[in-house]
Scaffold this active site. Structure first.
Site, PDB file in Angstrom:
ATOM      1  N   TYR A 124      -5.465   5.432  -9.180  1.00  0.00           N
ATOM      2  CA  TYR A 124      -6.511   4.490  -8.789  1.00  0.00           C
ATOM      3  C   TYR A 124      -7.802   4.757  -9.564  1.00  0.00           C
ATOM      4  O   TYR A 124      -8.504   3.820  -9.952  1.00  0.00           O
ATOM      5  CB  TYR A 124      -6.772   4.595  -7.281  1.00  0.00           C
ATOM      6  CG  TYR A 124      -5.732   3.867  -6.463  1.00  0.00           C
ATOM      7  CD1 TYR A 124      -5.955   2.573  -6.009  1.00  0.00           C
ATOM      8  CD2 TYR A 124      -4.515   4.463  -6.169  1.00  0.00           C
ATOM      9  CE1 TYR A 124      -5.000   1.896  -5.278  1.00  0.00           C
ATOM     10  CE2 TYR A 124      -3.545   3.801  -5.445  1.00  0.00           C
ATOM     11  CZ  TYR A 124      -3.789   2.515  -4.998  1.00  0.00           C
ATOM     12  OH  TYR A 124      -2.825   1.843  -4.280  1.00  0.00           O
ATOM     13  N   CYS A 178       0.829  -1.214   0.000  1.00  0.00           N
ATOM     14  CA  CYS A 178       0.000   0.000   0.000  1.00  0.00           C
ATOM     15  C   CYS A 178       0.863   1.263   0.000  1.00  0.00           C
ATOM     16  O   CYS A 178       1.704   1.445   0.883  1.00  0.00           O
ATOM     17  CB  CYS A 178      -0.905  -0.024   1.225  1.00  0.00           C
ATOM     18  SG  CYS A 178      -1.701   1.539   1.628  1.00  0.00           S
TER      19      CYS A 178
END
Length: 342
Positions: free
Chosen positions: A184, A54
């Site tokens: 994203y 992440c």
């Protein structure tokens, strides 16, 4: 990925709205000034739960390493199969600090903090082992607390010098929308126009950064700040993940000479390489984003020599700002600092 609804795990997710990816807000927001003070006074009280894949987790691991807080802030790296979101310890039971309790999934930590919590169980998480609750799941707030944890002395360096704070906040916000979240939005888009809008934002932002770094070693000149280290995790992942997996295919990081050299400069700093697990990054995206990659095929590692000479010294020595407001030279390879400017 799944989420909690009134404290119960469900496999549904609510991040796609009208074909567009919408990132939910973080909800655990204890006053970071109080947390920083307790970090100084009570080393070991706060645990950082983070994911190697992440980028938001990566920010916190970077600041923890740069500020040499490894002994003060223990870390638990979450990973493994995401049967119910993130597994806290690769699927094995994990003893929750401060509680006589073992859990397997990150969402259980959320439920301990807020029994009727509704939302995604995201990382990073800063866990208070005395109060036995999550104090923050917002990377921006966590890195501010870590940065402030050792600034009780005027000789400590800070990544958010007061003279640059407004500029740092403004550029952070610009990069969050234009790049960090935009990759994203491109990858998870379910409409062509949403994808094209996101990709345009990604490369317009990278183009601006390339121009900015053509004449300065770091984003704010000779000193490194929080914004450099917020940007770095996205650069590390760009060619390996975002270029192919998220369809940000117009250019690669290595096609930007200034930005690519800048990324290698940051990579060379003491402790930074140890925060990067490229295998975990690739597995975290390709294996677990089955909506985008249904067969779980992990793409080959792009050819890129992160340890190659970056040549950014031509802009002058690396510098950091002290809590006192003065600036000093720093050796990126050792983090040893020189004398303050007079």
């Amino acid at each position: 990925m799944g989420m909690l609804v009134d404290g119960h795990w469900v496999d549904a997710d609510s991040t796609i709205v009208d074909g567009r990816f919408v990132r939910p807000d973080s909800v655990f927001c204890e006053d970071i000034g109080d947390v920083a003070e307790r970090l100084r006074a009570q080393p070991g009280r706060y645990w950082l739960i983070a994911s190697s894949s992440c980028p938001w987790s990566h920010r916190t691991l970077l600041v923890r390493a740069l500020k040499r807080l490894e002994s003060a802030v223990p870390v638990q790296i979450a990973g493994g199969e995401r049967t119910q979101g993130y597994a806290v310890a690769g699927g094995a039971p994990w003893a929750v600090p401060g509680l006589a309790l073992r859990i397997r999934h990150l969402h259980e930590l959320y439920r301990l903090s807020a029994p009727r919590y509704t939302g995604r169980a995201t990382m990073p998480v800063l866990w208070d082992s005395h109060a036995c609750k999550i104090v923050s799941n917002e990377s921006a707030r966590i890195i501010r607390a870590l940065d402030a944890a050792d600034t009780g002395a005027a000789s400590a360096f800070t990544l958010t010098p007061p003279a640059f704070r407004d500029q740092i906040d403004a550029l952070n916000a610009e990069l969050q929308v234009g790049l960090f979240n935009a990759v994203y939005r491109a990858g998870f888009a379910q409409r062509q126009d949403a994808y094209e809008e996101a990709v345009e934002s990604v490369f317009a932002t990278l183009d601006r950064l390339e121009r900015r770094l053509a004449n300065a070693r770091y984003l704010f000149g000779p000193i490194t700040t929080e914004t450099d280290w917020r940007l770095f995790p996205t650069l590390v992942r760009f060619d390996a993940i975002y270029h192919g997996h998220f369809k940000c295919t117009r250019r690669r990081l290595i096609d930007y000479p200034h930005l690519w050299a800048y990324a290698r400069d940051l990579y060379s700093w003491c402790g930074v390489a140890a925060t990067i697990d490229l295998d975990a990054i690739r597995e975290g995206y390709y294996r677990h984003d089955r909506n985008l990659n249904p067969f779980g095929i992990i793409a080959a590692v792009p050819d890129a020599d992160w340890s190659a000479a970056h040549g950014r010294e031509r802009f002058g020595p690396a510098r950091v700002a002290l809590a006192s407001g003065q600036e000093v030279e720093i050796d990126p390879l050792t983090l040893q600092r020189g004398e303050p400017d007079r």
